[in-house]
Design a protein around this motif. Sequence first.
Motif, PDB file in Angstrom:
ATOM      1  N   THR A 171     -20.448 -27.889  29.782  1.00 22.49           N
ATOM      2  CA  THR A 171     -20.795 -26.519  30.174  1.00 22.49           C
ATOM      3  C   THR A 171     -20.374 -25.601  29.036  1.00 22.49           C
ATOM      4  O   THR A 171     -19.223 -25.605  28.610  1.00 22.49           O
ATOM      5  N   THR A 209     -21.993 -15.186  29.640  1.00 21.13           N
ATOM      6  CA  THR A 209     -20.838 -14.291  29.509  1.00 21.13           C
ATOM      7  C   THR A 209     -21.380 -12.881  29.234  1.00 21.13           C
ATOM      8  O   THR A 209     -22.554 -12.713  28.895  1.00 21.13           O
ATOM      9  N   LEU A 235     -20.090 -21.782  27.524  1.00 24.33           N
ATOM     10  CA  LEU A 235     -20.102 -20.334  27.734  1.00 24.33           C
ATOM     11  C   LEU A 235     -20.833 -19.692  26.562  1.00 24.33           C
ATOM     12  O   LEU A 235     -20.487 -19.925  25.401  1.00 24.33           O
ATOM     13  N   GLN A 243      -9.274 -22.007  31.420  1.00 26.90           N
ATOM     14  CA  GLN A 243      -9.049 -22.288  32.833  1.00 26.90           C
ATOM     15  C   GLN A 243     -10.101 -23.240  33.399  1.00 26.90           C
ATOM     16  O   GLN A 243      -9.800 -24.098  34.223  1.00 26.90           O
ATOM     17  N   MET A 244     -11.348 -23.097  32.952  1.00 26.54           N
ATOM     18  CA  MET A 244     -12.434 -23.947  33.465  1.00 26.54           C
ATOM     19  C   MET A 244     -12.486 -25.292  32.759  1.00 26.54           C
ATOM     20  O   MET A 244     -13.138 -26.226  33.233  1.00 26.54           O
ATOM     21  N   HIS A 254      -9.126 -30.588  25.862  1.00 26.74           N
ATOM     22  CA  HIS A 254     -10.514 -31.027  26.000  1.00 26.74           C
ATOM     23  C   HIS A 254     -10.782 -32.240  25.104  1.00 26.74           C
ATOM     24  O   HIS A 254     -10.154 -32.411  24.051  1.00 26.74           O
ATOM     25  N   GLN A 289     -11.147 -17.727  30.483  1.00 24.73           N
ATOM     26  CA  GLN A 289     -12.064 -18.451  31.358  1.00 24.73           C
ATOM     27  C   GLN A 289     -12.372 -19.830  30.788  1.00 24.73           C
ATOM     28  O   GLN A 289     -12.412 -20.831  31.521  1.00 24.73           O
ATOM     29  N   CYS A 290     -12.580 -19.908  29.498  1.00 23.32           N
ATOM     30  CA  CYS A 290     -12.841 -21.188  28.832  1.00 23.32           C
ATOM     31  C   CYS A 290     -11.683 -22.154  29.057  1.00 23.32           C
ATOM     32  O   CYS A 290     -11.888 -23.324  29.403  1.00 23.32           O
ATOM     33  N   CYS A 304     -13.995 -25.831  29.985  1.00 21.28           N
ATOM     34  CA  CYS A 304     -15.309 -25.984  29.375  1.00 21.28           C
ATOM     35  C   CYS A 304     -15.244 -25.546  27.917  1.00 21.28           C
ATOM     36  O   CYS A 304     -14.168 -25.247  27.385  1.00 21.28           O
ATOM     37  N   LEU A 307     -23.576 -21.202  30.709  1.00 20.41           N
ATOM     38  CA  LEU A 307     -22.943 -20.260  31.626  1.00 20.41           C
ATOM     39  C   LEU A 307     -22.837 -18.920  30.907  1.00 20.41           C
ATOM     40  O   LEU A 307     -22.209 -18.814  29.848  1.00 20.41           O
TER      41      LEU A 307
END
Length: 291
Positions: free
Chosen positions: A186, A217, A188, A231-232, A169, A228-229, A234, A215
């Motif tokens: 975005t 959680t 989480l 993979q996305m 990132h 998820q963080c 974000c 988003l």
Amino acid sequence: MVAEQGSFLKASKECYITPASVMNQINKLESLVGVRLIERTNQGTRLTAAGRAFYQDAKKLIRQSEQAIARARQIGKDEQQTIRVGTSILRPCKTLVDLWAGIDDGTLPVAIRIVPFDDDPASMEAMLDSLGREIDCFVGPCDSLTWRERYNILSLEPVNCCIAAPRKHRLAKKEMLQWSDLDGETLLLVKRGDSPVLNRLRDEIERNHPQITLLDTPHFYDTNVFNQCEQMGCIMETLDIWRDVHPSIVTIPMMWDYKIPYGIVYAKKPAAPMQTVVTMLRSRLITAGVS
């Protein structure tokens, strides 16, 4: 005792009963077994071959019986003086274990047994429902009004809220973040609920930083949120104590003043060993200046 002393008279003195009582018990034993065990002579008594075999086997049985009783008593004592400390990836028991190591010099009558549990929401709910029965306590973030109503909490030093980002990132290499760095991102964040600190954080974002997309959680983080963080691609709100949870996620300090209460969570009516531990830990924390 007759076998070891070699006479009814000497055996009676060792057993603090009369010689007649000794002879009566031996006669009853031989009648029950159906074979002569002891030869009576003018010089005293001696074991027959059957008596020697019976004597040796009986000694083994008595010794095994005594050992079984001792083991049962020790296990019962250990169960009464053991606290079961829950541990998971995001709620490790190391903090409590380290505190206890500073108190226990090896002579305290309380032992710690580690009990693993999972961090997913369903497992967390089940673990909390069993608190005080299957698990005596666990250590972790405890910014929950519901928890404070249902459980006792021994507060430790609060932990810092931070931002986590995947290693690839754009923010991952920054040493410190400020609000403007999060514009267009975005984030989480635990959904609105009974966490006063995270509710205030959400309020500030919604009021002052509309460029940040939130988003939700679950209320309980588990490793899936970190996955998820990553993979996305974000960012997510996290805690400084979770900096090493995921190998592909970097934890970065944020220029804000959000801290999450952290402590030892245990039942409202704890068992005696747990109350002993809490009392000793509280005394140590007061000495160390932790309110």
